[in-house]
Design an enzyme around this catalytic site. Structure first.
Site, PDB file in Angstrom:
ATOM      1  N   LYS A  16       0.818  -1.220   0.000  1.00 54.25           N
ATOM      2  CA  LYS A  16       0.000   0.000   0.000  1.00 54.25           C
ATOM      3  C   LYS A  16       0.851   1.269   0.000  1.00 54.25           C
ATOM      4  O   LYS A  16       0.623   2.163  -0.799  1.00 54.25           O
ATOM      5  CB  LYS A  16      -0.852  -0.052   1.271  1.00 54.25           C
ATOM      6  CG  LYS A  16      -2.071   0.773   1.304  1.00 54.25           C
ATOM      7  CD  LYS A  16      -3.005   0.295   2.431  1.00 54.25           C
ATOM      8  CE  LYS A  16      -2.334  -0.206   3.687  1.00 54.25           C
ATOM      9  NZ  LYS A  16      -1.815   0.806   4.579  1.00 54.25           N
ATOM     10  N   ARG A  91      -8.728   3.843   9.427  1.00 55.54           N
ATOM     11  CA  ARG A  91      -8.453   2.447   9.772  1.00 55.54           C
ATOM     12  C   ARG A  91      -9.526   1.876  10.687  1.00 55.54           C
ATOM     13  O   ARG A  91      -9.462   0.704  11.035  1.00 55.54           O
ATOM     14  CB  ARG A  91      -7.121   2.385  10.515  1.00 55.54           C
ATOM     15  CG  ARG A  91      -6.001   1.694   9.761  1.00 55.54           C
ATOM     16  CD  ARG A  91      -4.797   1.764  10.678  1.00 55.54           C
ATOM     17  NE  ARG A  91      -3.726   0.883  10.334  1.00 55.54           N
ATOM     18  CZ  ARG A  91      -2.647   1.243   9.645  1.00 55.54           C
ATOM     19  NH1 ARG A  91      -2.543   2.446   9.149  1.00 55.54           N
ATOM     20  NH2 ARG A  91      -1.674   0.385   9.446  1.00 55.54           N
ATOM     21  N   ARG A 130      10.594  -7.529   4.913  1.00 55.10           N
ATOM     22  CA  ARG A 130      10.775  -6.097   5.196  1.00 55.10           C
ATOM     23  C   ARG A 130      11.456  -5.906   6.557  1.00 55.10           C
ATOM     24  O   ARG A 130      12.265  -5.005   6.731  1.00 55.10           O
ATOM     25  CB  ARG A 130       9.417  -5.392   5.188  1.00 55.10           C
ATOM     26  CG  ARG A 130       9.549  -3.889   5.336  1.00 55.10           C
ATOM     27  CD  ARG A 130       8.256  -3.181   5.048  1.00 55.10           C
ATOM     28  NE  ARG A 130       7.322  -3.267   6.156  1.00 55.10           N
ATOM     29  CZ  ARG A 130       6.063  -2.837   6.109  1.00 55.10           C
ATOM     30  NH1 ARG A 130       5.593  -2.320   5.006  1.00 55.10           N
ATOM     31  NH2 ARG A 130       5.287  -2.910   7.147  1.00 55.10           N
ATOM     32  N   ARG A 136      12.079  -2.425  10.973  1.00 55.02           N
ATOM     33  CA  ARG A 136      10.982  -1.746  11.658  1.00 55.02           C
ATOM     34  C   ARG A 136      10.626  -2.489  12.929  1.00 55.02           C
ATOM     35  O   ARG A 136      10.547  -3.710  12.944  1.00 55.02           O
ATOM     36  CB  ARG A 136       9.749  -1.686  10.737  1.00 55.02           C
ATOM     37  CG  ARG A 136       9.607  -0.365  10.043  1.00 55.02           C
ATOM     38  CD  ARG A 136       8.472  -0.364   9.070  1.00 55.02           C
ATOM     39  NE  ARG A 136       7.156  -0.559   9.688  1.00 55.02           N
ATOM     40  CZ  ARG A 136       6.033  -0.272   9.067  1.00 55.02           C
ATOM     41  NH1 ARG A 136       6.046   0.219   7.840  1.00 55.02           N
ATOM     42  NH2 ARG A 136       4.872  -0.470   9.668  1.00 55.02           N
ATOM     43  N   ARG A 147      -0.903  -7.239  13.970  1.00 52.93           N
ATOM     44  CA  ARG A 147      -1.313  -6.188  13.020  1.00 52.93           C
ATOM     45  C   ARG A 147      -2.308  -6.731  12.000  1.00 52.93           C
ATOM     46  O   ARG A 147      -3.261  -6.052  11.626  1.00 52.93           O
ATOM     47  CB  ARG A 147      -0.080  -5.603  12.324  1.00 52.93           C
ATOM     48  CG  ARG A 147       0.721  -4.724  13.284  1.00 52.93           C
ATOM     49  CD  ARG A 147       2.085  -4.415  12.745  1.00 52.93           C
ATOM     50  NE  ARG A 147       2.019  -3.661  11.524  1.00 52.93           N
ATOM     51  CZ  ARG A 147       2.940  -3.711  10.563  1.00 52.93           C
ATOM     52  NH1 ARG A 147       3.986  -4.479  10.704  1.00 52.93           N
ATOM     53  NH2 ARG A 147       2.806  -2.973   9.502  1.00 52.93           N
TER      54      ARG A 147
HETATM   55  P1  AMP Z   1       1.407   1.750   8.692  1.00 55.53           P
HETATM   56  O1  AMP Z   1       2.728   2.292   8.277  1.00 55.53           O
HETATM   57  O2  AMP Z   1       0.248   2.381   7.962  1.00 55.53           O
HETATM   58  O3  AMP Z   1       1.355   0.246   8.670  1.00 55.53           O
HETATM   59  O4  AMP Z   1       1.204   2.174  10.223  1.00 55.53           O
HETATM   60  C1  AMP Z   1       2.106   1.744  11.230  1.00 55.53           C
HETATM   61  C2  AMP Z   1       1.449   1.852  12.605  1.00 55.53           C
HETATM   62  O5  AMP Z   1       1.073   3.207  12.864  1.00 55.53           O
HETATM   63  C3  AMP Z   1       0.157   1.064  12.773  1.00 55.53           C
HETATM   64  O6  AMP Z   1       0.393  -0.284  13.105  1.00 55.53           O
HETATM   65  C4  AMP Z   1      -0.509   1.821  13.911  1.00 55.53           C
HETATM   66  O7  AMP Z   1       0.071   1.530  15.158  1.00 55.53           O
HETATM   67  C5  AMP Z   1      -0.159   3.263  13.570  1.00 55.53           C
HETATM   68  N1  AMP Z   1      -1.183   3.887  12.683  1.00 55.53           N
HETATM   69  C6  AMP Z   1      -1.011   4.340  11.415  1.00 55.53           C
HETATM   70  N2  AMP Z   1      -2.149   4.832  10.908  1.00 55.53           N
HETATM   71  C7  AMP Z   1      -3.084   4.684  11.884  1.00 55.53           C
HETATM   72  C8  AMP Z   1      -4.473   4.968  11.986  1.00 55.53           C
HETATM   73  N3  AMP Z   1      -5.155   5.511  10.961  1.00 55.53           N
HETATM   74  N4  AMP Z   1      -5.100   4.675  13.136  1.00 55.53           N
HETATM   75  C9  AMP Z   1      -4.450   4.134  14.179  1.00 55.53           C
HETATM   76  N5  AMP Z   1      -3.152   3.824  14.156  1.00 55.53           N
HETATM   77  C10 AMP Z   1      -2.464   4.088  13.030  1.00 55.53           C
END
Ligand code: AMP
Length: 187
Positions: A16, A91, A130, A136, A147
């Site tokens: 994504k 989300r 990754r 990460r 997740r």
């Molecule tokens: P991502 O890079 O989009 O996978 O986001 C990494 C982490 O950031 C997620 O596992 C959440 O802990 C937090 N996060 C990112 N976007 C959101 C969101 N819209 N709502 C809640 N937590 C978020």
């Protein structure tokens, strides 16, 4: 030109972020990744970053109130007036409802929701790869499983919430093909 306002929806590891970035560059609109914003805040040690840290490290969602405020501010930045790609937000159902009311206030509408999807096996394999490459903190196997579970419970229902706008694309296809298919859908 029609304003391009697009939401990217899909499980962790589906590509994504990569696709959202490429497509935003192609279309000349900002790529707004809430995950990137939170990671940057963590690196800089800001109050936002400190608040988000524990949630992120567990693979849990950061509270809606935090994310809603963050996105509200970001969408009012002048660069977002001509369109945007939202990657990783909304989300949860409550974030989606908040976004609807915010866009109503801004007199903006969503053009499309790109739903990138792949099987769990493909996702886990990519996330573990990754983890090796990027290191990460939320990419170890237990956190990855959490997740994915959080995605299924909280985020997957948004596919129904946005059903009229959703376009499904197979995220396990080769990277260039996925980009091409997204651009075709948005044409
Ligand atoms: P991502 O890079 O989009 O996978 O986001 C990494 C982490 O950031 C997620 O596992 C959440 O802990 C937090 N996060 C990112 N976007 C959101 C969101 N819209 N709502 C809640 N937590 C978020």
């Amino acid at each position: 030109m029609v304003k391009t306002r697009v939401i990217f929806l899909g499980p962790p590891g589906v590509g994504k972020g990569t696709q959202a970035k490429l497509v935003a560059e192609k279309l000349g609109i900002p790529h707004i990744s809430t995950g990137d914003i939170l990671r940057k805040a963590r690196q800089e040690g800001t109050p936002l970053g400190l608040e988000a840290k524990a949630y992120m490290d567990r693979g849990d969602l950061v509270p809606d109130s935090v994310l809603n405020g963050l996105v509200e501010a970001r969408l009012q930045n002048p660069d977002a007036a001509q369109g945007w790609i939202l990657d990783g937000f909304p989300r949860t159902r409550s974030q989606a409802e908040f976004l609807q009311s915010l866009l109503g206030k801004l007199s903006q509408g969503v053009a499309a929701v790109i739903h990138l999807d792949a099987t769990t096996d493909v996702l886990v394999e990519r996330l573990l790869k990754r983890a090796q490459l990027e290191g990460r903190t939320d990419d170890d196997e237990e956190v990855i499983r959490n997740r994915l579970a959080v995605y299924q419970k909280e985020t997957a229902p948004l596919v129904d919430f946005y059903h009229e706008l959703v376009r499904v694309i197979d995220g396990s296809s080769p990277l260039e093909l996925v980009t091409q298919q997204i651009l075709e859908v948005l044409h």
